[in-house]
Design a protein around this motif. Structure first.
Motif, PDB file in Angstrom:
ATOM      1  N   PRO A   1     -60.023 -12.851  29.279  1.00 48.56           N
ATOM      2  CA  PRO A   1     -61.240 -13.553  28.862  1.00 48.56           C
ATOM      3  C   PRO A   1     -62.413 -13.478  29.831  1.00 48.56           C
ATOM      4  O   PRO A   1     -63.557 -13.331  29.391  1.00 48.56           O
ATOM      5  N   LYS A   2     -62.167 -13.569  31.158  1.00 51.52           N
ATOM      6  CA  LYS A   2     -63.317 -13.723  32.042  1.00 51.52           C
ATOM      7  C   LYS A   2     -62.960 -13.394  33.490  1.00 51.52           C
ATOM      8  O   LYS A   2     -61.883 -13.773  33.954  1.00 51.52           O
ATOM      9  N   ASN A   3     -63.899 -12.711  34.169  1.00 47.22           N
ATOM     10  CA  ASN A   3     -63.709 -12.417  35.601  1.00 47.22           C
ATOM     11  C   ASN A   3     -63.775 -13.697  36.429  1.00 47.22           C
ATOM     12  O   ASN A   3     -64.360 -14.689  35.999  1.00 47.22           O
ATOM     13  N   PHE A   4     -63.227 -13.650  37.618  1.00 47.63           N
ATOM     14  CA  PHE A   4     -63.271 -14.775  38.564  1.00 47.63           C
ATOM     15  C   PHE A   4     -62.671 -16.045  37.954  1.00 47.63           C
ATOM     16  O   PHE A   4     -63.223 -17.132  38.104  1.00 47.63           O
ATOM     17  N   THR A   5     -61.582 -15.870  37.211  1.00 46.21           N
ATOM     18  CA  THR A   5     -60.868 -17.027  36.664  1.00 46.21           C
ATOM     19  C   THR A   5     -59.397 -16.909  37.114  1.00 46.21           C
ATOM     20  O   THR A   5     -58.895 -15.802  37.328  1.00 46.21           O
ATOM     21  N   PRO A   6     -58.709 -18.051  37.250  1.00 42.39           N
ATOM     22  CA  PRO A   6     -57.411 -18.013  37.930  1.00 42.39           C
ATOM     23  C   PRO A   6     -56.311 -17.254  37.180  1.00 42.39           C
ATOM     24  O   PRO A   6     -55.612 -16.421  37.777  1.00 42.39           O
ATOM     25  N   VAL A   7     -56.130 -17.550  35.897  1.00 40.94           N
ATOM     26  CA  VAL A   7     -55.014 -16.914  35.178  1.00 40.94           C
ATOM     27  C   VAL A   7     -55.231 -15.404  35.111  1.00 40.94           C
ATOM     28  O   VAL A   7     -54.312 -14.608  35.367  1.00 40.94           O
ATOM     29  N   CYS A   8     -56.462 -15.002  34.801  1.00 46.87           N
ATOM     30  CA  CYS A   8     -56.777 -13.565  34.715  1.00 46.87           C
ATOM     31  C   CYS A   8     -56.521 -12.873  36.051  1.00 46.87           C
ATOM     32  O   CYS A   8     -56.017 -11.743  36.101  1.00 46.87           O
ATOM     33  N   THR A   9     -56.846 -13.547  37.145  1.00 49.39           N
ATOM     34  CA  THR A   9     -56.641 -12.958  38.476  1.00 49.39           C
ATOM     35  C   THR A   9     -55.161 -12.652  38.691  1.00 49.39           C
ATOM     36  O   THR A   9     -54.793 -11.566  39.160  1.00 49.39           O
ATOM     37  N   THR A  10     -54.295 -13.603  38.295  1.00 50.22           N
ATOM     38  CA  THR A  10     -52.852 -13.367  38.486  1.00 50.22           C
ATOM     39  C   THR A  10     -52.365 -12.246  37.558  1.00 50.22           C
ATOM     40  O   THR A  10     -51.538 -11.419  37.957  1.00 50.22           O
ATOM     41  N   GLU A  11     -52.892 -12.216  36.334  1.00 52.96           N
ATOM     42  CA  GLU A  11     -52.439 -11.182  35.374  1.00 52.96           C
ATOM     43  C   GLU A  11     -52.794  -9.772  35.843  1.00 52.96           C
ATOM     44  O   GLU A  11     -51.976  -8.859  35.769  1.00 52.96           O
ATOM     45  N   LEU A  12     -54.043  -9.627  36.299  1.00 60.48           N
ATOM     46  CA  LEU A  12     -54.455  -8.269  36.711  1.00 60.48           C
ATOM     47  C   LEU A  12     -53.719  -7.828  37.966  1.00 60.48           C
ATOM     48  O   LEU A  12     -53.339  -6.663  38.097  1.00 60.48           O
ATOM     49  N   GLY A  13     -53.488  -8.767  38.899  1.00 62.66           N
ATOM     50  CA  GLY A  13     -52.732  -8.431  40.111  1.00 62.66           C
ATOM     51  C   GLY A  13     -51.316  -8.005  39.756  1.00 62.66           C
ATOM     52  O   GLY A  13     -50.798  -6.999  40.270  1.00 62.66           O
ATOM     53  N   TYR A  14     -50.681  -8.727  38.849  1.00 59.16           N
ATOM     54  CA  TYR A  14     -49.288  -8.411  38.486  1.00 59.16           C
ATOM     55  C   TYR A  14     -49.210  -7.073  37.736  1.00 59.16           C
ATOM     56  O   TYR A  14     -48.297  -6.267  37.967  1.00 59.16           O
ATOM     57  N   THR A  15     -50.173  -6.841  36.860  1.00 51.70           N
ATOM     58  CA  THR A  15     -50.178  -5.565  36.120  1.00 51.70           C
ATOM     59  C   THR A  15     -50.350  -4.398  37.094  1.00 51.70           C
ATOM     60  O   THR A  15     -49.703  -3.352  36.949  1.00 51.70           O
ATOM     61  N   ALA A  16     -51.200  -4.596  38.108  1.00 44.37           N
ATOM     62  CA  ALA A  16     -51.376  -3.542  39.126  1.00 44.37           C
ATOM     63  C   ALA A  16     -50.052  -3.300  39.857  1.00 44.37           C
ATOM     64  O   ALA A  16     -49.687  -2.161  40.141  1.00 44.37           O
ATOM     65  N   LYS A  17     -49.323  -4.379  40.130  1.00 48.02           N
ATOM     66  CA  LYS A  17     -48.021  -4.241  40.808  1.00 48.02           C
ATOM     67  C   LYS A  17     -47.040  -3.437  39.939  1.00 48.02           C
ATOM     68  O   LYS A  17     -46.201  -2.693  40.433  1.00 48.02           O
ATOM     69  N   LEU A  18     -47.143  -3.616  38.627  1.00 42.19           N
ATOM     70  CA  LEU A  18     -46.223  -2.935  37.693  1.00 42.19           C
ATOM     71  C   LEU A  18     -46.627  -1.493  37.396  1.00 42.19           C
ATOM     72  O   LEU A  18     -45.914  -0.797  36.674  1.00 42.19           O
ATOM     73  N   LYS A  19     -47.749  -1.046  37.919  1.00 43.52           N
ATOM     74  CA  LYS A  19     -48.272   0.288  37.567  1.00 43.52           C
ATOM     75  C   LYS A  19     -47.203   1.378  37.704  1.00 43.52           C
ATOM     76  O   LYS A  19     -47.067   2.223  36.797  1.00 43.52           O
ATOM     77  N   PRO A  20     -46.393   1.395  38.799  1.00 46.88           N
ATOM     78  CA  PRO A  20     -45.358   2.441  38.885  1.00 46.88           C
ATOM     79  C   PRO A  20     -44.382   2.389  37.708  1.00 46.88           C
ATOM     80  O   PRO A  20     -43.885   3.432  37.273  1.00 46.88           O
ATOM     81  N   GLU A  21     -44.111   1.201  37.183  1.00 49.81           N
ATOM     82  CA  GLU A  21     -43.202   1.074  36.021  1.00 49.81           C
ATOM     83  C   GLU A  21     -43.861   1.661  34.768  1.00 49.81           C
ATOM     84  O   GLU A  21     -43.204   2.324  33.956  1.00 49.81           O
ATOM     85  N   PHE A  22     -45.160   1.403  34.586  1.00 52.03           N
ATOM     86  CA  PHE A  22     -45.867   1.997  33.442  1.00 52.03           C
ATOM     87  C   PHE A  22     -45.893   3.524  33.603  1.00 52.03           C
ATOM     88  O   PHE A  22     -45.656   4.256  32.637  1.00 52.03           O
ATOM     89  N   ASP A  23     -46.151   3.987  34.837  1.00 44.18           N
ATOM     90  CA  ASP A  23     -46.199   5.443  35.086  1.00 44.18           C
ATOM     91  C   ASP A  23     -44.860   6.095  34.733  1.00 44.18           C
ATOM     92  O   ASP A  23     -44.815   7.151  34.103  1.00 44.18           O
ATOM     93  N   LYS A  24     -43.763   5.434  35.154  1.00 44.44           N
ATOM     94  CA  LYS A  24     -42.417   5.978  34.896  1.00 44.44           C
ATOM     95  C   LYS A  24     -42.174   6.200  33.406  1.00 44.44           C
ATOM     96  O   LYS A  24     -41.460   7.106  32.999  1.00 44.44           O
ATOM     97  N   ARG A  25     -42.795   5.332  32.592  1.00 45.24           N
ATOM     98  CA  ARG A  25     -42.616   5.401  31.132  1.00 45.24           C
ATOM     99  C   ARG A  25     -43.702   6.244  30.455  1.00 45.24           C
ATOM    100  O   ARG A  25     -43.771   6.283  29.226  1.00 45.24           O
ATOM    101  N   GLY A  26     -44.582   6.840  31.267  1.00 47.09           N
ATOM    102  CA  GLY A  26     -45.658   7.669  30.699  1.00 47.09           C
ATOM    103  C   GLY A  26     -46.683   6.849  29.941  1.00 47.09           C
ATOM    104  O   GLY A  26     -47.217   7.298  28.921  1.00 47.09           O
ATOM    105  N   VAL A  27     -46.970   5.641  30.451  1.00 45.07           N
ATOM    106  CA  VAL A  27     -47.895   4.730  29.758  1.00 45.07           C
ATOM    107  C   VAL A  27     -49.161   4.557  30.603  1.00 45.07           C
ATOM    108  O   VAL A  27     -49.081   4.220  31.785  1.00 45.07           O
TER     109      VAL A  27
END
Ligand code: BEZ
Length: 211
Positions: A38-64
């Motif tokens: 929904p919006k930059n500089f907001t708490p829930v979004c900050t945690t979601e984007l950080g976690y998705t970045a952490k999972l990037k190798p898992e997405f890469d492994k699946r060709g996503v």
């Protein structure tokens, strides 16, 4: 009209933190996750984007390929990216669209006017290499998503795209699966020569096929 599972994902061109993105070129025969926050500089979004970045190798492994969307400005994305790295311990490592006019958000029905007139809800679209929508999830702004669940569903989608199986409740990669109802007993014998467990004729359980 709402975009439904099985529909062709609409194409678009939009600015992102990694330059202009033409969606169909970005997909390029891969799987893709397109998700809005929904919006930059907001708490829930900050945690979601950080976690998705952490999972990037898992997405890469699946060709996503992963693509985020925000209706905030590109200049704001850069400042917020620093906060994400500082507070979540992982830098943004996938492009984030700056959909300031809400064009992509409207194309994908990410704005639900009775929830908020301008901000997006938390939508997730998983799109296959054939550009068809395979999964659609929507959460309200107040509830962070479970991106481990997104990976789990991708495992199921990729498996069921290649084998005549379905995955049962709470299934995880490596666990037993169910032979598709559309497969006759004769055809199932050919595909699963080692047999299966059959507590009911419509419930045929086999080990997860490999590759
Ligand atoms: C959040 O990310 O915390 C948030 C964003 C928009 C509305 C409500 C919460």
């Amino acid at each position: 009209m709402a975009i439904l599972i099985g529909d062709t994902a609409p194409d678009f061109t939009a600015d992102s933190t990694e330059g202009p993105i033409h969606f169909y070129d970005f997909i390029e025969g891969s799987w893709a996750v397109l998700f809005s926050h929904p919006k930059n500089f907001t708490p829930v979004c900050t945690t979601e984007l950080g976690y998705t970045a952490k999972l990037k190798p898992e997405f890469d492994k699946r060709g996503v390929k992963v693509l985020g969307l925000s209706v905030d400005k590109l200049e704001d994305h850069a400042g917020w990216a620093k906060d994400i790295e500082e507070t979540q311990g992982t830098a943004l490592n996938f492009p984030l669209l700056a959909d300031t006019r809400g064009e992509v958000a409207r194309l994908y029905d990410m704005i639900h006017p009775n929830a908020d007139n301008s901000l997006t809800v938390r939508s997730v679209f998983v799109i296959g290499p054939d550009k068809k929508v395979k999964l659609k999830i929507e959460y309200p702004a107040s509830t962070g998503r479970n991106f481990d669940e997104v990976l789990r569903v991708i495992d199921s989608l990729q498996l069921t795209a290649n084998h005549s199986v379905a995955t049962p409740v709470n299934w995880k990669n490596g666990e037993d699966v169910i032979i598709s109802s559309s497969l006759s007993t004769e055809a199932a014998k050919e595909k699963f020569p080692d047999g299966w467990k059959e507590p009911k004729p419509y419930l045929r359980i086999v080990p997860q096929p490999r590759a």
